[in-house]
Structure formats: C-alpha cells, structure tokens
Write a protein that holds these residues in place. Structure first.
Motif, PDB file in Angstrom:
ATOM      1  N   ARG A  50       0.871  -1.174   0.000  1.00 31.59           N
ATOM      2  CA  ARG A  50       0.000   0.000   0.000  1.00 31.59           C
ATOM      3  C   ARG A  50       0.908   1.223   0.000  1.00 31.59           C
ATOM      4  O   ARG A  50       1.867   1.293   0.768  1.00 31.59           O
ATOM      5  N   ARG A 119      -3.656   3.273  -2.078  1.00 35.25           N
ATOM      6  CA  ARG A 119      -3.633   3.211  -0.612  1.00 35.25           C
ATOM      7  C   ARG A 119      -4.176   1.876  -0.119  1.00 35.25           C
ATOM      8  O   ARG A 119      -4.070   1.563   1.062  1.00 35.25           O
ATOM      9  N   GLU A 120      -4.739   1.092  -1.034  1.00 36.94           N
ATOM     10  CA  GLU A 120      -5.160  -0.281  -0.754  1.00 36.94           C
ATOM     11  C   GLU A 120      -4.091  -1.216  -1.307  1.00 36.94           C
ATOM     12  O   GLU A 120      -3.366  -0.864  -2.242  1.00 36.94           O
ATOM     13  N   HIS A 122      -2.029  -3.793  -3.448  1.00 35.98           N
ATOM     14  CA  HIS A 122      -2.024  -4.298  -4.825  1.00 35.98           C
ATOM     15  C   HIS A 122      -0.677  -4.962  -5.075  1.00 35.98           C
ATOM     16  O   HIS A 122       0.287  -4.732  -4.353  1.00 35.98           O
TER      17      HIS A 122
END
Length: 190
Positions: A50, A119-120, A122
């Motif tokens: 993130r 911000r998530e 991946h």
C-alpha cells in the motif's frame, strides 16, 4: 530516504566507483564491504504493498545492476508511485527500463494510469527473461519491454520524502506510509 537493498558494491573512499551513479560528481565517502545478498539473473519479482498519498513522498521497488562492471548499470523499475499521483479512483504508476551506463539497452519507461486507489494493497511484478521484461499489476500485463539486462541485479525498496515546494502548504504528519506485505523473487520455469 529510507531504503532496503539486497546488494552493495563500491570502490575505495574518494573514488567514483559505486552503484546507481545518478550524479557524476558523487564519490564514496565511507568504506563499505561489497555484499551480494540476493542478486538474481532473470525471474519474477513481485511486491504487494500500500502506498501513501502524501504529495511530498515517492516509494518504489527497483532492480539495479550490481555494477561490478560499470556497464552493468541498468534499472528495472517494477513500480514507483508519487503520493501526488494517488487518488481514490486511479493511480499513476511509473515502470520500465532505464539503461543508465548500459550501452546495449535503450530507455523504455512509462507512467501508466491504473483504475484503483494505491492506498489499498495491490501486487506489482516483473517477469524478467533473457529476451524481455514484462510488467504486471494485479496479475494483468501492463507493459512489455523487448530488451533485457543480461547480468545479476539487486533489489532496492525505497521511500523518499522531498523538501517542500512553494505552495505545498503545511507538511503532513509522520509517519509517512509505504506498507509492504511482501517482496518475493521466483525462478521462472522453462
């Protein structure tokens, strides 16, 4: 800047022998042992992470030539993300190949826009073979470079904070965020 790296190569104090020479005036200031912790030649390298959205930061995963010979100096940028380029619906990701001092390679770098919020978590990856470097985001191919460094490379995992620019406003509080779930390296079969 904070950095984790899987190798270190430099010459004696006062010399210009070293890695990732982005400034021709750079010289070795402190003696360091030469170390090869993980310096693969080809394979799949992936990062699950993130990224923060602080406009004064950038975080990245790169492979750089170990530079035990000056021309072994290319960079494979798995991903670099500037906080100013992170949004709720899309993120700009820098990726590609920089030759630096490698005369056998040409610069092939892109900034692509992906439809997600970095911000998530991946997954950013490269599949590096003798013929090409293929870049993937969340398992989808986003770019292929039809050339390839032919020497061992080390990993560089970094977060940078830049000085304030005019009009930046107040700096955001610490800590700056770059949350890494994993960095993995694999040999490719076949």
């Amino acid at each position: 800047m904070s950095s984790l790296q899987t190798g270190q190569f430099s010459g004696p104090v006062g010399s210009s022998v070293g890695q990732h020479r982005f400034n021709p005036g750079a010289v070795v200031r402190e003696a360091q042992p030469n170390v090869r912790l993980y310096t693969p030649l080809y394979g799949r390298i992936e990062l699950r992470a993130r990224f923060g959205d602080d406009p004064r930061t950038m975080a990245a995963l790169w492979l750089i030539g170990y530079e035990d010979e000056p021309e072994r100096s290319a960079e494979i940028c798995v991903c670099e993300i500037f906080g100013r380029d992170v949004g709720p619906d899309e993120t700009a990701v820098g990726l590609g190949l920089h030759p630096f001092g490698d005369p056998a390679l040409a610069d092939d770098f892109s900034r692509i826009t992906v439809p997600f919020d970095a911000r998530e978590p991946h997954v950013y990856a490269v599949e590096w073979t003798p013929d090409a470097v293929t870049f993937l985001v969340d398992g989808e191919v986003v770019k292929t470079v039809p050339q390839s460094p032919a020497y061992p490379m080390q990993l560089m995992l970094n977060i940078y904070e830049f000085p304030p620019a005019e009009g930046d406003g107040l700096p955001r509080p610490y800590p700056k965020e770059f949350v890494v779930d994993h960095v993995r390296g694999y040999r490719l079969v076949g």
